[in-house]
Write an enzyme that holds these catalytic residues in place. Structure first.
Site, short mmCIF file in Angstrom:
data_model
loop_
_atom_site.label_atom_id
_atom_site.label_comp_id
_atom_site.label_asym_id
_atom_site.label_seq_id
_atom_site.Cartn_x
_atom_site.Cartn_y
_atom_site.Cartn_z
CE LYS A 74 6.16 -12.75 8.54
NZ LYS A 74 4.99 -11.86 8.41
CD GLN A 75 10.22 -9.85 12.37
OE1 GLN A 75 9.36 -9.77 11.51
NE2 GLN A 75 11.06 -8.89 12.62
CD GLN A 85 -2.70 -1.38 2.45
OE1 GLN A 85 -2.38 -2.15 3.35
NE2 GLN A 85 -3.75 -0.60 2.53
CD1 TRP A 129 6.97 -3.11 11.85
CD2 TRP A 129 8.53 -3.04 13.43
NE1 TRP A 129 7.57 -4.33 11.87
CE2 TRP A 129 8.53 -4.33 12.84
CE3 TRP A 129 9.42 -2.78 14.46
CZ2 TRP A 129 9.41 -5.33 13.25
CZ3 TRP A 129 10.30 -3.78 14.88
CH2 TRP A 129 10.29 -5.03 14.27
CG ASP A 130 8.73 -2.43 7.83
OD1 ASP A 130 7.98 -2.67 8.78
OD2 ASP A 130 8.80 -3.15 6.82
CD GLU A 158 3.57 -9.50 11.05
OE1 GLU A 158 3.72 -10.12 9.99
OE2 GLU A 158 3.38 -8.28 11.11
#
Lengths: 790, 790
Positions: free
Chosen positions: A610-611, A348, A353-354, A495
């Site tokens: 995931k991380q 989008q 937060w990146d 996540e």
């Protein structure tokens, strides 16, 4: 050197593609893109159209066409140009090309392509095209074509504006109007569906008869016929034709210019676009190119990192920094930096937060004004964050998980679809992933630490901190029987584990954000008491609120590090989950496209991440962890991490560097910086485009080198280094800007391992530089020398 | 009258099945069952075996054979008996039966079946069998067979113990040993897999030569040959044979006895079983039947409700009361009342909240000793509840969602399987459905109110209340910005909405439980201060804990009733969910077997309910709600309720009666009391048996009539009535036992609508009876007359 089967590095400033692979059509369309923070133009070829994912994505053009996804527009392609020679299309997709080359010179964001074909009349014709998104005039994309032939060949160019664009979610542009605006100058305007913006694209050729040089001839000199442009019936497209002959040894050159404006830029975007193209036609490509390069030279002067002894690392690093730069709306303080930049509509075009944690730190230490712009954007979007908090029953500012222009939440509640059932999945990115707010607070505080920019704090930063704190105070729960505050029902950066309690990363960031709010009140009270009163009164931030910040920060539950091992549990009950590995879970998939996370993905009930949130915490709060804790947590979480997020490898690289695991650090550095270049993931899944540049990973490249390998951090007014670069590197040199002092850092990796930090003349103040036990003071014009041995 | 195509009612005490339907094999096996609270024997036929779901489920025989499901054992069938006449099997499943009849006389729990066949030699032979689970000797099941023929016929009976039983989850019995224990007396013993119990079954025939009467002949008079019983190779079965001839006008009669004991009952179950059967053989069927009936007569005297003017209602009501009674381990205070009683292994023979809220109230007002036993069971299982709380990080007593003998949680974390993916579903019955604990506390307090049993409070009740309160104090969260306590991440009775906050029902029960704990401390302090000190010291329940109970109860957030409409939101955000109807969701199913609830069932994101928690709250706390609120909430929630739980219709019936919606009340009464009789749901789903009696609905039948139609409640020492029965009912009469007074209540539904409450002589104390504005006092031997008009 070869990077992949068809990708080469020949210097530290470009990538080369030797032959065309249709399966890389999408990813290399992203990798080779050009852009300038206002727009992004995919690295496609002039003759390509929507099926080849051509695209020019324009910032600040949000529209929602399908009731769900608000995203940026793909502008009509004003750089469309299809060549043929003796009736033979000069195109790459028909498989007849004899020579092929595509490159991106990312030093200046110049994309180019050349192709050689043999015509029916046996001429070998080479078309070379190049284009760039101008940094000197950000609405402008100049392109230049050069056609060579070993025999006389009749060349035909169909050029113009191709308005048949592809969109990810719904068709954004309607009510097209295509116009011929004069000789070799055309335009298409269109309206967006719900946001009612006007988007105007102009395109023009530059065909001068006057210019000739020894080795090339401008097309005009051989011009045979230029037909007036004709609009398509639906007004989406308008194309003109140009015919000329190319003689051996006399290459023909044609220039084309595209300009884009939206009604968010100014009142009459069509007039502006026409004017921009007219001016470009007047000035010509060479002048525009010179002006453009000047801007890039200044950019690299501020932030380039030179690595000697590792061409691959050098090239990968700059490639990523380039993509971080062109994704950044550096020219303004009211736009977000998108998670896929301006490479496509995916994510989008919005800030996650990146933006603060991955993209911004490079600017914070090199071009602080840009870091400031991004944070001012957060200040401008406070009302959106307040509205989100209010809607969800909280106070203060709960920043959007997906933040567009206004800061309202544009993350749909149903983000994914369950491939097994076709049912939509209620993802809780928008309501449970609360760390976005303290992440922004964290960055506000870091920004002030590094820049000392009090004016920012007064005008923007303090308000962000207080509103974030108020949100967090309304979000925490007090457990009376444990006399502690807890954070319930969270989604951390990992996540795959939704609906968890006391996620360590979120709690640590929350504690820091609450402390920072109280700190900001104290700071203002000391340095600008009038402003402090005005602000707290306006916000209704009471003394009681201040006390609660202190109280909750003091009593907030943080998962403790095990006193024996140093291990920290990612969230309540994590260690009780099934202990398995990513590869095991992969075998459990019923469909390779399954989402691994909530509500019933394969990872949910396991320790597979995931991380790794604990490692992410270490990266952001290095001071809070002992070496033993870093090692223990890296060792535990690393094999359990699937790296399903492009944010993950950089965190591993940094922590691995800090704990001296050189090989792993370098592997993760390579992985983090190759995510897009070597992308073997699918770029289209279930018919949906998911390609595009992983901008966060690009931003993280700088951090891995400076924070990770150099061990740089600025804390308590001390600039500290703890260098642990790959053993074969010979030298690293880069500029930093800290507290208004511009520094040149250089680490010589010979036997002496000398670290020098030179301050440019002209700044003010002084700075303590530390490396190991040594401390030096640098002042404007002075140089500190330290040893990085041991 | 016909109840269903093959079910008839001929009086208020039995059901009749006119022809056999294989599709009702499972449900009518449950409906026609006999039992006595120690064991349940399915309403199957003597010649049936495992494929026909024969079963004898024995209380207190928990075993876990598949690592997941702990459940009761199905005992070897000691009432196996296959007859043939002239080589023609006298069996119902081969489709040759000329006559067929099955009935259950639930006044005495007598199941019987008759079948008529024509033999190859053209004799019409009728076999009638009847059996009952003795209440006088609870390990014993006497059966009697009667064979008639219009021509002499050679009859062969294969009788014995069939150890090839079916089990729901894993095979529980192993190491079988089949023995011949004497003439016509055999046994099978076996061991359970993980609980290492011994289960012993004995079976014996009674074949006397002495007894003859005019119209029937005991088999012995014509006995030709009785062969010694032979065990099967695997020792699971042992069968004998008996051959005799039946003459016209001289029916033959054979008696068979089965006895079951487990090593949880006594040291040597085999000896006990043999002894029980021997004694039965000695005493004979008629004497056993007389002794058994005496017990039942006493039971009905305590609790029967006579309804004049509605045979269907009468029959349905008693049918349900019967099943509530035989499901109840009335003989002991250490066993749970199972959610499917002893009708099968489904729901693990274990107690749910159903026990207190659905099954127990009938006893509370009719046979309070049994209510006490069930609550003592909860006291005995406190350690299991404490352990569950501890494991999940709480204090006090978090009762098991599925409570077997010890009170440890035996609800598996993975209860259902997703039919669309085959993956298991993590259901949060065991950790998020916390209302079980306050539900038990609620019932403890109600028990004391109705009985005044202080000894129970001292020995059991107060400890339950304090431990439940302590659990709740450790479960609530304080929201500092709202200055209130909240309950986060709940699963209410409406199991389609997991992970909700501030579920109204749970919060109301929690508030009441916390108030009740403080009340108990006050009560003991006043009436037994020594015991109060001893208890609070032993439990470490401090003054601070007491204060917290008061404080949290006062500040606990309850969804407020809308001041305009009276409507109450079931939980935070419920009204924002998609507002649709059950039938719409049904159309969205991809598979009819899909679970509608968590994590991604069709109801989760909608307002469609499994059962209506706000209505359930009204039923339990009628005093807290105005008539307007009752109407508003009934009107709102009723059309949104899917009644996916068998608990649901009775709640609707009661509230509908209270708000004067007579027709709806009667419809829901019929629905609630016909759940099993008219069961059109599948009894086997995905190969899993899910049949069995819905015991909670059976218990609720009494409540609908007494609480619902009669509007009876005992509050603040006043027995109040507010009768609103169906308009065509002529009279209702039933006994109640309140505060040690035994009352006969009678409501004449003629024009006078006279309500009389007569107290039997012999009790002590007095009671205020209220109806509308009138109040009367009853004392032992006196009668109060009130008008129930208007």
């Amino acid at each position: 050197m070869k990077l992949a089967e068809n990708l080469r590095i020949i210097d530290g400033w470009s990538i080369q593609e030797d032959h065309f692979r249709e399966e890389h059509l999408i990813t290399n369309g992203s990798n080779f893109m050009t852009g300038n923070g206002y727009l992004g133009y995919r690295g496609t070829f002039a003759e390509w159209r929507a099926p080849q994912y051509t695209g020019c994505f324009v910032s600040d053009t949000y529209d929602k066409a399908d009731d769900t996804w608000e995203e940026l527009c793909n502008a009509p392609n004003g750089l469309y140009g299809a060549f043929s020679a003796d009736g033979q299309p000069l195109a790459v997709l028909n498989g007849t090309a004899m020579g092929y080359h595509r490159s991106l010179w990312y030093r200046y964001g110049l994309q180019s392509r050349s192709i050689t074909l043999r015509t029916p009349s046996k001429a070998h014709v080479t078309l070379t095209e190049e284009r760039f998104a101008s940094y000197a005039s950000q609405h402008l994309l100049p392109a230049r074509y050069r056609i060579e032939s070993d025999r006389p060949a009749g060349v035909e160019l169909t050029w113009g504006i191709d308005g048949e664009v592809w969109d990810l979610n719904g068709t954004h542009l309607g009510r097209h109007k295509a116009r011929s605006e004069g000789e070799n100058l055309i335009s298409v305007t269109a309206r967006t569906v719900t946001s009612k913006l006007t988007l105007a694209v102009a395109s023009g050729l530059r065909v001068t008869s006057a210019e000739t040089r020894a080795e090339t001839a401008r097309v005009g000199s051989r011009l045979r016929r230029s037909r007036a442009a004709v609009a398509s019936a639906d007004n989406k497209c308008i194309f003109g034709k140009l015919k000329f002959t190319v003689e051996p040894e006399r290459p023909a050159v044609v220039e084309q210019y595209m300009a884009v404006y939206s009604s968010n830029d100014l009142h009459d975007p069509r007039a502006a676009a026409i004017s921009a193209v007219s001016t470009a036609q007047e000035h010509g490509y060479d002048r525009l190119w010179r002006e453009h390069r000047r801007v890039w030279d200044a950019v690299w002067q501020d932030c380039d990192i030179e690595i000697e002894g590792d061409l691959k690392a050098q090239a990968l690093l700059r490639f990523n920094m380039y993509h971080n730069i062109i994704a950044t709306p550096a020219h303004t303080d009211h736009l977000p930096l998108g998670a896929r930049g301006l490479s496509c509509q995916a994510y989008q075009g919005a800030a996650f937060w990146d933006q603060e944690i991955y993209n911004l730190p490079m600017y914070l230490y090199t071009r602080p004004q840009i870091a400031r712009n991004l944070l001012v954007y957060r200040h401008r979007t406070l009302d959106g964050a307040r509205e989100k908090a209010r809607k969800l029953g909280y106070e203060g500012a709960f920043y959007a998980w997906v933040s567009g222009r206004t800061g309202e939440e544009i993350c749909p509640s149903y983000f994914f679809t369950d491939v097994l059932t076709g049912r939509r999945i209620r993802n809780h990115f928008n309501d449970w992933q609360i760390h976005i707010s303290p992440d922004i607070a964290y960055t506000v505080r870091r920004y002030f630490e590094v820049t000392g920019d009090l004016e920012f704090m007064l005008d923007h930063g303090a308000e962000i901190l207080l509103e974030v704190a108020r949100f967090l105070l309304s979000r925490v729960c007090y457990k009376p029987r444990k006399d502690r505050y807890e954070l319930i029902r969270l989604l951390g950066p990992d996540e795959y584990h939704e609906n968890v309690d006391n996620n360590f990363f979120t709690a640590l960031q929350t504690q820091f954000a609450l402390q920072s709010a109280a700190w900001a009140v104290d700071l203002l009270a000391e340095l600008a008491p009038e402003r402090q009163r005005e602000l707290t009164e306006r916000l209704g931030f009471s003394t009681e609120d201040y006390k609660q910040c202190r109280e909750v920060a003091a009593k907030l539950f943080l998962q403790p590090a095990d006193s024996d091992t140093g291990l920290i549990e990612q969230f309540d009950g994590y260690f009780e989950l099934e202990d398995t590995r990513p590869r095991v879970l992969k075998e459990r998939l019923l469909d390779p496209g399954e989402y691994w996370g909530w509500p019933n993905g394969v990872a949910v009930e396991t320790q597979v991440l995931k991380q790794a949130d604990v490692l992410q915490s270490i990266v952001l709060h290095r001071r809070c962890f002992t070496g033993k804790q870093m090692r223990a947590n890296y060792q535990y979480y690393e094999p359990r991490t699937q790296h399903g997020s492009s944010l993950s490898p950089s965190v591993h690289a940094t922590v691995a560097a800090w704990i001296g695991r050189h090989e792993a650090a370098y592997d993760y550095f390579t992985r983090a910086t190759s995510i897009d270049l070597l992308n073997i993931n699918k770029a289209v899944s279930g018919g949906t485009f998911i390609g595009g540049i992983h901008t966060a990973a690009c931003g993280a490249a700088w951090q891995i080198v400076v924070h990770g390998f150099l061990g740089m951090q600025f804390c308590d007014d001390v600039l500290e280094f703890c260098p642990r670069p790959p053993t074969w590197w010979k030298r690293i040199a880069f500029p930093l800007t800290v507290r208004g002092l511009r520094l040149q850092v250089r680490l010589e990796l010979d036997e002496l391992r000398r670290l020098t930090v030179r301050a440019d003349p002209g700044g003010v103040g002084e700075l303590t530089v530390r490396c190991g036990e040594q401390e030096r003071t640098v002042r404007p014009g002075s140089t500190a020398e330290l040893s990085a041995r041991g």
